[in-house]
Scaffold this active site. Structure first.
Site, PDB file in Angstrom:
ATOM      1  CB  VAL A   1      48.550  36.918  36.856  1.00  0.00           C
ATOM      2  CG1 VAL A   1      49.624  35.641  37.010  1.00  0.00           C
ATOM      3  CG2 VAL A   1      47.345  36.325  37.225  1.00  0.00           C
TER       4      VAL A   1
ATOM      5  CG  HIS B   1      49.674  38.282  31.817  1.00  0.00           C
ATOM      6  ND1 HIS B   1      50.120  38.550  32.878  1.00  0.00           N
ATOM      7  CD2 HIS B   1      48.312  38.765  31.522  1.00  0.00           C
ATOM      8  CE1 HIS B   1      49.147  39.040  33.428  1.00  0.00           C
ATOM      9  NE2 HIS B   1      48.263  39.237  32.802  1.00  0.00           N
TER      10      HIS B   1
ATOM     11  CG  ASP C   1      41.694  35.045  30.421  1.00  0.00           C
ATOM     12  OD1 ASP C   1      42.695  36.160  30.778  1.00  0.00           O
ATOM     13  OD2 ASP C   1      40.682  34.974  31.448  1.00  0.00           O
TER      14      ASP C   1
HETATM   15  P1  5GP Z   1      45.829  40.615  34.574  1.00  0.00           P
HETATM   16  O1  5GP Z   1      44.578  41.440  35.196  1.00  0.00           O
HETATM   17  O2  5GP Z   1      46.753  40.287  35.284  1.00  0.00           O
HETATM   18  O3  5GP Z   1      46.206  41.443  33.367  1.00  0.00           O
HETATM   19  O4  5GP Z   1      45.231  39.334  33.763  1.00  0.00           O
HETATM   20  C1  5GP Z   1      45.240  38.079  34.498  1.00  0.00           C
HETATM   21  C2  5GP Z   1      44.244  37.294  33.826  1.00  0.00           C
HETATM   22  O5  5GP Z   1      44.529  35.855  33.995  1.00  0.00           O
HETATM   23  C3  5GP Z   1      42.652  37.492  33.736  1.00  0.00           C
HETATM   24  O6  5GP Z   1      42.242  37.855  32.668  1.00  0.00           O
HETATM   25  C4  5GP Z   1      42.255  36.140  34.234  1.00  0.00           C
HETATM   26  O7  5GP Z   1      41.069  35.946  33.926  1.00  0.00           O
HETATM   27  C5  5GP Z   1      43.401  35.207  34.042  1.00  0.00           C
HETATM   28  N1  5GP Z   1      43.542  34.264  34.936  1.00  0.00           N
HETATM   29  C6  5GP Z   1      43.567  34.058  36.223  1.00  0.00           C
HETATM   30  N2  5GP Z   1      43.886  32.745  36.758  1.00  0.00           N
HETATM   31  C7  5GP Z   1      43.869  31.946  35.741  1.00  0.00           C
HETATM   32  C8  5GP Z   1      44.062  30.515  35.658  1.00  0.00           C
HETATM   33  O8  5GP Z   1      43.833  29.708  36.484  1.00  0.00           O
HETATM   34  N3  5GP Z   1      43.649  30.121  34.108  1.00  0.00           N
HETATM   35  C9  5GP Z   1      43.680  30.823  33.156  1.00  0.00           C
HETATM   36  N4  5GP Z   1      43.586  30.329  31.980  1.00  0.00           N
HETATM   37  N5  5GP Z   1      43.533  32.344  33.298  1.00  0.00           N
HETATM   38  C10 5GP Z   1      43.596  32.570  34.487  1.00  0.00           C
END
Ligand code: 5GP
Length: 126
Positions: free
Chosen positions: A106, A110, A39
């Site tokens: 996102v 995931h 992440d």
């Molecule tokens: P969500 O809130 O959708 O469950 O988590 C999305 C995760 O994606 C977050 O923990 C955020 O830090 C991670 N994330 C967002 N953009 C990127 C990126 O460009 N690269 C990586 N490696 N992680 C990302």
């Protein structure tokens, strides 16, 4: 934009771009079913995201539309990544945000894999 959980798949989402190699990532593991990578804003000493290679918005979308083979391949890979990272003895946490109340950012399904130290309570009061 927050994800509602009912949105159609957006192939311009950040993880779709990572899967296509348009945005770099720190890969931990990949096979025909998944890509696992660190992440970008870790919330634990180890914070890895495991994503299916197919186009699914959410956990519900993945469970409803993915083949049995893809679902099995995904979860076997999650277990393998945890083991490869040396997290099995001390333990780890799996988490998947779905939709607005969970704050999913996102819109590509995931699983967050957290470990490397004590992880505190399961849910922090907001
Ligand atoms: P969500 O809130 O959708 O469950 O988590 C999305 C995760 O994606 C977050 O923990 C955020 O830090 C991670 N994330 C967002 N953009 C990127 C990126 O460009 N690269 C990586 N490696 N992680 C990302």
């Amino acid at each position: 934009m927050p994800v509602t959980g009912l949105d159609p798949y957006d192939d311009q989402n950040i993880f779709a771009k990572i899967l296509r190699g348009e945005i770099p990532n720190k890969t931990v593991y990949q096979d025909e079913f998944v890509l696992a990578f660190h992440d970008i804003a870790p919330q634990a000493p180890v914070h890895v995201l495991v994503i299916p290679k197919g186009a699914y918005v959410s956990a519900r979308d993945f469970a409803a539309r993915a083949s049995d083979q893809d679902i099995a391949g995904f979860w076997r890979a999650v277990g393998r990544v945890a083991a490869d990272l040396g997290l099995e003895t001390e333990g780890y946490r799996l988490l998947s945000n779905h939709g607005l109340n969970a704050g999913q950012e996102v819109p590509h399904f995931h699983v967050h894999l957290f470990g490397g130290g004590p992880l505190g309570r399961m849910i922090q009061p907001s």
